[in-house]
Design an enzyme around this catalytic site. Sequence first.
Site, PDB file in Angstrom:
ATOM      1  N   ASP A  61       1.001  -1.136  -0.038  1.00  0.00           N
ATOM      2  CA  ASP A  61       0.149  -0.434   0.189  1.00  0.00           C
ATOM      3  C   ASP A  61       1.013   1.124  -0.199  1.00  0.00           C
ATOM      4  O   ASP A  61       1.700   1.197   0.212  1.00  0.00           O
ATOM      5  CB  ASP A  61      -0.968   0.276   1.207  1.00  0.00           C
ATOM      6  CG  ASP A  61      -0.623   0.376   2.490  1.00  0.00           C
ATOM      7  OD1 ASP A  61       0.510  -1.086   2.737  1.00  0.00           O
ATOM      8  OD2 ASP A  61      -0.656   1.254   3.203  1.00  0.00           O
TER       9      ASP A  61
ATOM     10  N   HIS B 174       1.625  -9.061  -3.646  1.00  0.00           N
ATOM     11  CA  HIS B 174       0.749  -8.124  -2.839  1.00  0.00           C
ATOM     12  C   HIS B 174       1.133  -6.329  -2.654  1.00  0.00           C
ATOM     13  O   HIS B 174       1.667  -6.162  -1.965  1.00  0.00           O
ATOM     14  CB  HIS B 174      -0.112  -8.186  -1.841  1.00  0.00           C
ATOM     15  CG  HIS B 174      -1.038  -7.464  -1.722  1.00  0.00           C
ATOM     16  ND1 HIS B 174      -2.731  -7.572  -1.974  1.00  0.00           N
ATOM     17  CD2 HIS B 174      -1.337  -6.049  -1.134  1.00  0.00           C
ATOM     18  CE1 HIS B 174      -3.376  -6.119  -2.121  1.00  0.00           C
ATOM     19  NE2 HIS B 174      -3.015  -5.771  -1.402  1.00  0.00           N
TER      20      HIS B 174
ATOM     21  N   ASP C 132       1.265 -17.529  -4.457  1.00  0.00           N
ATOM     22  CA  ASP C 132       1.299 -16.549  -4.789  1.00  0.00           C
ATOM     23  C   ASP C 132       0.626 -15.952  -5.247  1.00  0.00           C
ATOM     24  O   ASP C 132       0.480 -15.892  -6.763  1.00  0.00           O
ATOM     25  CB  ASP C 132       2.895 -17.224  -5.488  1.00  0.00           C
ATOM     26  CG  ASP C 132       3.550 -16.722  -6.119  1.00  0.00           C
ATOM     27  OD1 ASP C 132       2.823 -14.422  -5.907  1.00  0.00           O
ATOM     28  OD2 ASP C 132       4.789 -16.199  -6.695  1.00  0.00           O
TER      29      ASP C 132
ATOM     30  N   GLU D 144       1.809  -9.912   0.642  1.00  0.00           N
ATOM     31  CA  GLU D 144       2.730  -8.492   0.608  1.00  0.00           C
ATOM     32  C   GLU D 144       3.847  -8.596   1.039  1.00  0.00           C
ATOM     33  O   GLU D 144       4.456  -9.760   1.301  1.00  0.00           O
ATOM     34  CB  GLU D 144       1.565  -7.739   1.383  1.00  0.00           C
ATOM     35  CG  GLU D 144       1.670  -6.185   1.201  1.00  0.00           C
ATOM     36  CD  GLU D 144       0.492  -5.449   2.255  1.00  0.00           C
ATOM     37  OE1 GLU D 144      -0.352  -5.709   2.592  1.00  0.00           O
ATOM     38  OE2 GLU D 144       0.476  -4.279   2.362  1.00  0.00           O
TER      39      GLU D 144
HETATM   40  O1  9MR Z   1       2.021  -6.635   9.361  1.00  0.00           O
HETATM   41  C1  9MR Z   1       1.279  -6.640  10.166  1.00  0.00           C
HETATM   42  C2  9MR Z   1       0.209  -8.005  10.502  1.00  0.00           C
HETATM   43  O2  9MR Z   1       1.441  -8.253  11.435  1.00  0.00           O
HETATM   44  C3  9MR Z   1      -0.753  -7.507  10.670  1.00  0.00           C
HETATM   45  O3  9MR Z   1      -1.550  -8.985  11.416  1.00  0.00           O
HETATM   46  C4  9MR Z   1      -1.803  -6.995   9.813  1.00  0.00           C
HETATM   47  C5  9MR Z   1      -3.426  -6.601  10.274  1.00  0.00           C
HETATM   48  O4  9MR Z   1      -3.405  -5.481  11.185  1.00  0.00           O
HETATM   49  O5  9MR Z   1      -1.183  -6.080   9.412  1.00  0.00           O
HETATM   50  C6  9MR Z   1       0.302  -5.711   8.897  1.00  0.00           C
HETATM   51  O6  9MR Z   1       0.463  -4.906   8.486  1.00  0.00           O
HETATM   52  C7  9MR Z   1       0.246  -4.173   7.381  1.00  0.00           C
HETATM   53  C8  9MR Z   1       0.163  -2.430   7.297  1.00  0.00           C
HETATM   54  O7  9MR Z   1      -1.105  -2.367   8.264  1.00  0.00           O
HETATM   55  C9  9MR Z   1      -0.083  -1.836   6.396  1.00  0.00           C
HETATM   56  N1  9MR Z   1       0.233  -2.357   5.609  1.00  0.00           N
HETATM   57  C10 9MR Z   1       0.698  -2.890   4.837  1.00  0.00           C
HETATM   58  C11 9MR Z   1       1.521  -4.328   6.055  1.00  0.00           C
HETATM   59  C12 9MR Z   1       0.966  -5.996   5.009  1.00  0.00           C
HETATM   60  O8  9MR Z   1       0.266  -6.653   5.714  1.00  0.00           O
END
Ligand code: 9MR
Length: 552
Positions: A163, A475, A520, A529
């Site tokens: 993101d 992602h 994947d 991601e």
């Molecule tokens: O890395 C984060 C993971 O540990 C959490 O379970 C998840 C849900 O809260 O969020 C992940 O962080 C994301 C962040 O909120 C926004 N940018 C992308 C991150 C990776 O997925």
Amino acid sequence: MADNFNSAEFKLHETDKGVMINQIGYNPRDYKRAIIKGRAHAVYLVDENGNYVWNGIPRYYGLDKVSGDEVSTIDFSGFTKKGKYHFVCEAGESLEFEVKEGLHESAFNALLKSYYYQRCGCELRREFAGKFIHPACHTKPSRLWEDESVEKLVVGGWHDAGDYGRYVTAGATAVAHLLYAYKLFDKSFNKVDLNIPEKGTMGRSFIEEIRYELKWMLQMQREDGAVYHKQTTKEHAFFVMPEHDSGQMYIFPVSSVATADFAAVCALASQVFVRFDNAFAIELEKAAEKAYAWLTKNPKFTEFKNPEGCTTGEYGENGDQDNRLWAAVELYNKTGEAGYLADVKYFLLGEINTVALGYAQVGGLAALGWLCEHHEEYNDITNRFRSDFTARADALLLKCNEGGYGVSLREHDFHWGSNMFMITNACQMAIAAQFNNTYKYDQAIYHHIDYMVGVNPLGISYVTGVGTNYVKNPHLRTAFADRVDDVIPGYVVGGPNKEPVEWQLEGKFKDIPPMKCYIDDVRFYSLNEVTIYWNSPMIFLIAYVESKHFLN
Ligand code: 9MR
Ligand code: ZN
């Protein structure tokens, strides 16, 4: 890859390989191991010309619960001849791999270069970005969430992940991993050349890449010293290039965790930058002191929760004592002032996990920061930090011996971002090894690196562009929307997750062994991601293993 984000279709992975190898290859002088699926009486190493150059007898492990497979292991450390090889045995073959010197150079560069591709607020030019160019993004003024009438121009930093948000605690964690890696294993960075616009003094282009993030972070500090938690739109953008993300950017309220992490990382960075750019080092130190002064005046935990109407990342935490400890440690490292030392002692009276390496818990970063400076004059603190890492590493070592793959994640450890835990566990062992002067954890550390780049039940490298069978559909908005066939290289993806959050996968992993709960596919953000703080511990780890080669 599914082009249609709303499609319910997906395909589980399988591998036709019978032998799993580290796809980066093996250093002739290092420990070498591969995993065989099932049983084999003998295994052979075949060179490029089809010659059988080595053979060995695998050790049958039995059923490995985490992968659901029966496995055997083969240690071929004794084989030291450089060249290209593959394994053959009754269970099947392996991919081709290399035994070579300078093993990690290109992977290390790629992992570091990913930060350049994450840059926000500047054009990525062909000269530096190759195929992965785009115009400057997110350059318009943001608005304060608390008062929309206030505009604030905050530009730069790295996109956090797939993101386009930028979050202070996540950024601080990533920068910290990189700077500690540099502080401890600086020689491992000697050959790094990122080909970025800022060449950096003494060839240290990656120090300049870190400066890019720090310059953004400095803008996130409020007049009174507190630090805003994040800069994002209300909701994540569609899968468009960043320059086409037209959503209004907001600066969200301050939090004590962001302020403390900011203080810690600015004080830490100041110690590194003093060698390259004194004026910047002073700016960082002042910002750190100002943030710390705010913390002292505001001892209460100011939590961050996503406000109504905002659905971007929250990066919530349960408390801030670990963050405050880290800030106190790094300000003490920087200034040597007694007040900070008193605070270090004070926070240590509380219950803090002093081995956790981020992003949510940062007590381990505090410990690491302290240990890096060898404060032998305060042996009680030094001993506590060191023995906490030692105890943790010993516990991890026991877990490693409970499974066929020799890694520390067990059945119930495969959550969102499991690869981060895979890597940070190995980092904890590396830290214990470093400060106890022992090699006892090294084989286990290699098993974790091996896992990340091919020695896993799917035979996949979880780092884009690194290895032979690597992740191709992360992602990651830029990688999807850029219309370039090749994936942008050098990104660590989140990895297997037994409880994926996507509706397409609901209930679908119930009977799948944890290590195989991965696809994947660009749609599945809870599996695939990327983030800046998943790359950084991998860089720390490679810096550690490479540092061993300078001892001979
Ligand atoms: O890395 C984060 C993971 O540990 C959490 O379970 C998840 C849900 O809260 O969020 C992940 O962080 C994301 C962040 O909120 C926004 N940018 C992308 C991150 C990776 O997925
Ligand atoms: Zn941007």
